[in-house]
Design a protein around this motif. Structure first.
Motif, PDB file in Angstrom:
ATOM      1  N   GLY A   1       1.171  -1.040   0.281  1.00  0.00           N
ATOM      2  CA  GLY A   1       0.056  -0.020  -0.025  1.00  0.00           C
ATOM      3  C   GLY A   1       0.337   1.496  -0.446  1.00  0.00           C
ATOM      4  N   LEU A   2       1.917   1.800   0.574  1.00  0.00           N
ATOM      5  CA  LEU A   2       2.768   2.660   0.629  1.00  0.00           C
ATOM      6  C   LEU A   2       2.930   3.152  -0.611  1.00  0.00           C
ATOM      7  CD1 LEU A   2       5.196   1.986   3.787  1.00  0.00           C
ATOM      8  CD2 LEU A   2       3.279   3.395   3.538  1.00  0.00           C
ATOM      9  N   ALA A   3       2.871   1.896  -1.425  1.00  0.00           N
ATOM     10  CA  ALA A   3       3.795   2.638  -3.136  1.00  0.00           C
ATOM     11  C   ALA A   3       2.178   3.528  -3.664  1.00  0.00           C
ATOM     12  CB  ALA A   3       3.487   1.488  -4.034  1.00  0.00           C
ATOM     13  N   LEU A   4       1.274   3.702  -3.376  1.00  0.00           N
ATOM     14  CA  LEU A   4       0.544   4.401  -3.790  1.00  0.00           C
ATOM     15  C   LEU A   4       0.747   5.820  -3.431  1.00  0.00           C
ATOM     16  CD1 LEU A   4      -1.256   1.515  -3.868  1.00  0.00           C
ATOM     17  CD2 LEU A   4      -3.727   2.652  -3.335  1.00  0.00           C
ATOM     18  N   PHE A   5       1.565   6.106  -2.566  1.00  0.00           N
ATOM     19  CA  PHE A   5       2.007   7.394  -2.461  1.00  0.00           C
ATOM     20  C   PHE A   5       2.550   7.844  -3.336  1.00  0.00           C
ATOM     21  CE2 PHE A   5       2.902   7.574   2.326  1.00  0.00           C
ATOM     22  CZ  PHE A   5       2.091   7.652   2.758  1.00  0.00           C
ATOM     23  N   VAL A   6       2.807   7.527  -4.294  1.00  0.00           N
ATOM     24  CA  VAL A   6       2.587   7.999  -5.995  1.00  0.00           C
ATOM     25  C   VAL A   6       1.889   9.245  -5.840  1.00  0.00           C
ATOM     26  CG1 VAL A   6       3.540   7.759  -8.223  1.00  0.00           C
ATOM     27  CG2 VAL A   6       5.317   5.828  -6.624  1.00  0.00           C
ATOM     28  N   ASP A   7       0.102   7.756  -6.103  1.00  0.00           N
ATOM     29  CA  ASP A   7      -0.535   8.593  -6.712  1.00  0.00           C
ATOM     30  C   ASP A   7      -0.815  10.149  -6.022  1.00  0.00           C
ATOM     31  OD1 ASP A   7      -2.227   6.428  -8.108  1.00  0.00           O
ATOM     32  OD2 ASP A   7      -1.013   5.741  -6.614  1.00  0.00           O
ATOM     33  N   LEU A   8      -0.622  10.299  -4.554  1.00  0.00           N
ATOM     34  CA  LEU A   8      -0.763  11.512  -4.190  1.00  0.00           C
ATOM     35  C   LEU A   8       0.153  12.486  -4.364  1.00  0.00           C
ATOM     36  CD1 LEU A   8      -1.802  13.130  -1.576  1.00  0.00           C
ATOM     37  CD2 LEU A   8       0.404  12.456  -0.571  1.00  0.00           C
ATOM     38  N   PHE A   9       1.779  11.917  -4.739  1.00  0.00           N
ATOM     39  CA  PHE A   9       2.065  12.559  -6.122  1.00  0.00           C
ATOM     40  C   PHE A   9       1.807  13.212  -7.479  1.00  0.00           C
ATOM     41  CE2 PHE A   9       6.249  10.645  -5.138  1.00  0.00           C
ATOM     42  CZ  PHE A   9       6.358  11.118  -3.640  1.00  0.00           C
ATOM     43  N   PHE A  10       0.492  12.629  -8.081  1.00  0.00           N
ATOM     44  CA  PHE A  10      -0.488  13.069  -9.232  1.00  0.00           C
ATOM     45  C   PHE A  10      -0.984  13.955  -8.439  1.00  0.00           C
ATOM     46  CE2 PHE A  10       1.153   8.202 -10.851  1.00  0.00           C
ATOM     47  CZ  PHE A  10       2.066   8.612 -11.470  1.00  0.00           C
TER      48      PHE A  10
ATOM     49  N   ASP B   1      -9.380  -1.317 -13.124  1.00  0.00           N
ATOM     50  CA  ASP B   1      -8.297  -2.574 -12.631  1.00  0.00           C
ATOM     51  C   ASP B   1      -8.605  -3.499 -11.869  1.00  0.00           C
ATOM     52  OD1 ASP B   1      -6.521  -2.349 -10.324  1.00  0.00           O
ATOM     53  OD2 ASP B   1      -8.402  -1.540  -8.678  1.00  0.00           O
ATOM     54  N   LEU B   2     -10.379  -3.705 -12.398  1.00  0.00           N
ATOM     55  CA  LEU B   2     -11.246  -4.549 -10.791  1.00  0.00           C
ATOM     56  C   LEU B   2     -11.283  -5.706 -12.151  1.00  0.00           C
ATOM     57  CD1 LEU B   2     -14.119  -2.440  -8.703  1.00  0.00           C
ATOM     58  CD2 LEU B   2     -12.022  -3.631  -8.375  1.00  0.00           C
ATOM     59  N   SER B   3     -11.099  -5.186 -13.178  1.00  0.00           N
ATOM     60  CA  SER B   3     -11.870  -6.328 -14.521  1.00  0.00           C
ATOM     61  C   SER B   3     -10.091  -7.253 -15.069  1.00  0.00           C
ATOM     62  CB  SER B   3     -11.996  -5.921 -16.314  1.00  0.00           C
ATOM     63  OG  SER B   3     -11.222  -4.540 -16.231  1.00  0.00           O
ATOM     64  N   GLN B   4      -8.868  -6.411 -14.748  1.00  0.00           N
ATOM     65  CA  GLN B   4      -7.774  -7.085 -15.408  1.00  0.00           C
ATOM     66  C   GLN B   4      -6.836  -7.590 -14.006  1.00  0.00           C
ATOM     67  OE1 GLN B   4      -6.305  -4.344 -18.395  1.00  0.00           O
ATOM     68  NE2 GLN B   4      -7.874  -4.688 -19.816  1.00  0.00           N
TER      69      GLN B   4
ATOM     70  N   ASP C   1      -4.592  -8.707  -4.797  1.00  0.00           N
ATOM     71  CA  ASP C   1      -3.629  -8.991  -4.024  1.00  0.00           C
ATOM     72  C   ASP C   1      -2.806  -7.048  -4.679  1.00  0.00           C
ATOM     73  OD1 ASP C   1      -4.353 -11.366  -2.548  1.00  0.00           O
ATOM     74  OD2 ASP C   1      -2.872 -11.928  -3.355  1.00  0.00           O
ATOM     75  N   ARG C   2      -3.004  -7.115  -5.587  1.00  0.00           N
ATOM     76  CA  ARG C   2      -1.632  -6.215  -6.392  1.00  0.00           C
ATOM     77  C   ARG C   2      -2.981  -4.716  -6.942  1.00  0.00           C
ATOM     78  NH1 ARG C   2       2.964  -5.761  -5.949  1.00  0.00           N
ATOM     79  NH2 ARG C   2       3.645  -5.160  -8.302  1.00  0.00           N
ATOM     80  N   SER C   3      -3.838  -4.966  -7.172  1.00  0.00           N
ATOM     81  CA  SER C   3      -5.222  -4.039  -8.008  1.00  0.00           C
ATOM     82  C   SER C   3      -4.237  -3.093  -8.063  1.00  0.00           C
ATOM     83  CB  SER C   3      -5.498  -3.860  -6.330  1.00  0.00           C
ATOM     84  OG  SER C   3      -6.623  -2.756  -6.958  1.00  0.00           O
ATOM     85  N   TRP C   4      -4.345  -2.011  -7.430  1.00  0.00           N
ATOM     86  CA  TRP C   4      -4.182  -0.300  -8.617  1.00  0.00           C
ATOM     87  C   TRP C   4      -2.717  -0.083  -8.783  1.00  0.00           C
ATOM     88  CZ3 TRP C   4      -7.332   2.979 -10.145  1.00  0.00           C
ATOM     89  CH2 TRP C   4      -6.687   4.350 -10.719  1.00  0.00           C
ATOM     90  N   VAL C   5      -1.510  -0.488  -7.811  1.00  0.00           N
ATOM     91  CA  VAL C   5       0.087  -0.317  -8.932  1.00  0.00           C
ATOM     92  C   VAL C   5       0.432  -1.066  -9.777  1.00  0.00           C
ATOM     93  CG1 VAL C   5       0.882  -0.256  -5.994  1.00  0.00           C
ATOM     94  CG2 VAL C   5       1.092  -2.598  -7.199  1.00  0.00           C
ATOM     95  N   ASP C   6      -0.773  -2.339 -10.642  1.00  0.00           N
ATOM     96  CA  ASP C   6      -0.620  -2.995 -11.639  1.00  0.00           C
ATOM     97  C   ASP C   6      -1.559  -2.282 -13.220  1.00  0.00           C
ATOM     98  OD1 ASP C   6       1.054  -4.643 -11.100  1.00  0.00           O
ATOM     99  OD2 ASP C   6      -0.283  -5.850 -10.374  1.00  0.00           O
ATOM    100  N   VAL C   7      -1.422  -0.971 -12.725  1.00  0.00           N
ATOM    101  CA  VAL C   7      -2.546   0.058 -13.801  1.00  0.00           C
ATOM    102  C   VAL C   7      -1.753   0.111 -14.453  1.00  0.00           C
ATOM    103  CG1 VAL C   7      -4.170   1.600 -14.364  1.00  0.00           C
ATOM    104  CG2 VAL C   7      -4.780   0.277 -12.098  1.00  0.00           C
ATOM    105  N   TRP C   8      -2.093   0.108 -15.969  1.00  0.00           N
ATOM    106  CA  TRP C   8      -1.001   1.050 -16.997  1.00  0.00           C
ATOM    107  C   TRP C   8      -0.427   2.425 -16.395  1.00  0.00           C
ATOM    108  CZ3 TRP C   8      -1.729   4.205 -21.472  1.00  0.00           C
ATOM    109  CH2 TRP C   8      -0.508   3.914 -22.440  1.00  0.00           C
TER     110      TRP C   8
END
Length: 380
Positions: free
Chosen positions: A53-62, A195-198, A202-209
């Motif tokens: 989950g900490l990897a989602l701090f990148v989305d705060l950057f965005f 995200d939910l379809s592909q 366990d990984r979810s949002w961090v695997d979005v293109w």
């Protein structure tokens, strides 16, 4: 005559209007560093199962990036010339450090290869792959073995795509801010559906293109700028602390990424609300650290690779207790290198690139503070 003493340059915020956002940029960068360093406290076989989950701090950057870019460049990308100047400054801000860390990463991995210590996760040395990374296409394409040098640059590539699209967002905001907000909401829902379809739970949002991942957050950041004065939250600093606490809990547990993403938006909104009030002293003192966010982000993985991965983990097979001093040393090196990089490498390079092609070049000092002055002149 006594030698003149050398003084460490002081960090300064670009604007007094975004102190909480500046502080949270720094907090987000620390969260990414923690994410990439703490995995070495666990056996290699279990690291893939750790919460990501900490990897989602990148989305705060965005989100913050969208807010800041709209703050600085509203009404300033209406012509081809303005757009060119905008991209020139974005290149000056991002690319010199990207190219430097890419070169450093290639050198480090070359040493590992010569020593026979590269292992199974060495990046591809194919010229095409290196070239794609150099121009930030590694965020969109897969080359060679799929592992690129300067791995964190994936988000910089996604960010650059957002910059290319920014005039479109600015044009939409001029015609209908509510329309832009509706578009941002539709994009977010569409990306959640993708995200939910592909992607697995366990990984979810961090695997979005990467560009798709950045798009809704960047657009939401732009919308938050235009609606910032309508963000009225009672006791915003308390709500900010509460939302940050809930976000951290969700990030370090196996909470679904989309819940953490929602909390990131709540944190951004409450930080913007807090910036409508007079900031407390500790926020004013810590906010300048936000200037080091990009430096920390770009240098941290290389330092951790050398100190914690190669030396502590691979060479000494350090147990968790011994890994602690290696971790502390890594963090100190990251901060020191980032501080040096910001003043000695990034700022001069930015001055130079910003001044290229100008018929009447401004002084270096004027060039480097051009965007900061633009921020200060904004009255909302």
């Amino acid at each position: 005559m006594m030698a003149r003493s050398w003084k460490v340059p002081a960090l300064r915020v670009a604007s007094e209007e975004m102190l909480h956002l500046d502080l949270f940029r720094f907090i987000a960068s620390i969260g990414i560093v923690v994410r990439h360093s703490f995995e070495f406290f666990f056996p290699a076989a279990t690291r893939s199962a750790l919460p990501s989950g900490l990897a989602l701090f990148v989305d705060l950057f965005f989100v913050i990036s969208g807010f800041v870019i709209a703050h600085v460049y509203q009404g300033k990308v209406g012509t081809v010339s303005d757009y060119g100047t905008f991209l020139q400054r974005r290149v000056g801000r991002l690319m010199p450090l990207h190219w430097l860390t890419l070169a450093a990463s290639i050198i480090v991995w070359s040493v590992f290869v010569v020593l026979g210590k590269a292992g199974n996760h060495q990046p591809s040395f194919e010229a095409t792959c290196i070239a794609e990374t150099a121009i930030l296409l590694n965020a969109m394409l897969t080359c060679g073995n799929g592992i690129s040098f300067s791995s964190v640059s994936w988000s910089i590539g996604a960010e650059m795509v957002m910059y290319l699209m920014f005039p479109l967002f600015a044009w939409a905001a001029v015609r209908s801010r509510l329309g832009l907000l509706a578009a941002a909401s539709l994009v977010l829902f569409a990306m959640i559906a993708v995200d939910l379809s592909q992607n697995s739970v366990d990984r979810s949002w961090v695997d979005v293109w990467p560009p798709f991942r950045a798009l809704p957050s960047f657009m939401i950041g732009i919308c938050l700028f235009y609606f910032r004065h309508k963000v009225q939250i009672p006791a915003p600093r308390r709500m900010l602390l509460l939302s940050l606490t809930l976000l951290l809990i969700s990030m370090i547990t196996h909470t679904h990424h989309l819940i953490s993403l929602g909390l990131i938006y709540v944190v951004a909104i409450t930080a913007i609300a807090a910036d409508q009030e007079i900031a407390p002293t500790f926020v004013k003192r810590l906010a300048p650290l936000g200037q080091l966010t990009y430096s920390i982000y770009m240098w941290h993985s290389l330092v951790i690779l050398i100190v914690m991965n190669a030396i502590a983990d691979k060479l000494f097979h350090a147990p968790p207790g011994l890994m602690v001093p290696f971790c502390i040393v890594s963090w100190l090196i990251i901060f020191a290198v980032s501080y040096f990089s910001y003043f000695v490498i990034e700022t001069p390079a930015r001055r130079y690139i910003d001044g290229l092609g100008r018929a009447n070049k401004r002084s270096a000092a004027d060039v480097v503070v051009s965007e900061n002055e633009g921020l200060r002149r904004q009255t909302g």
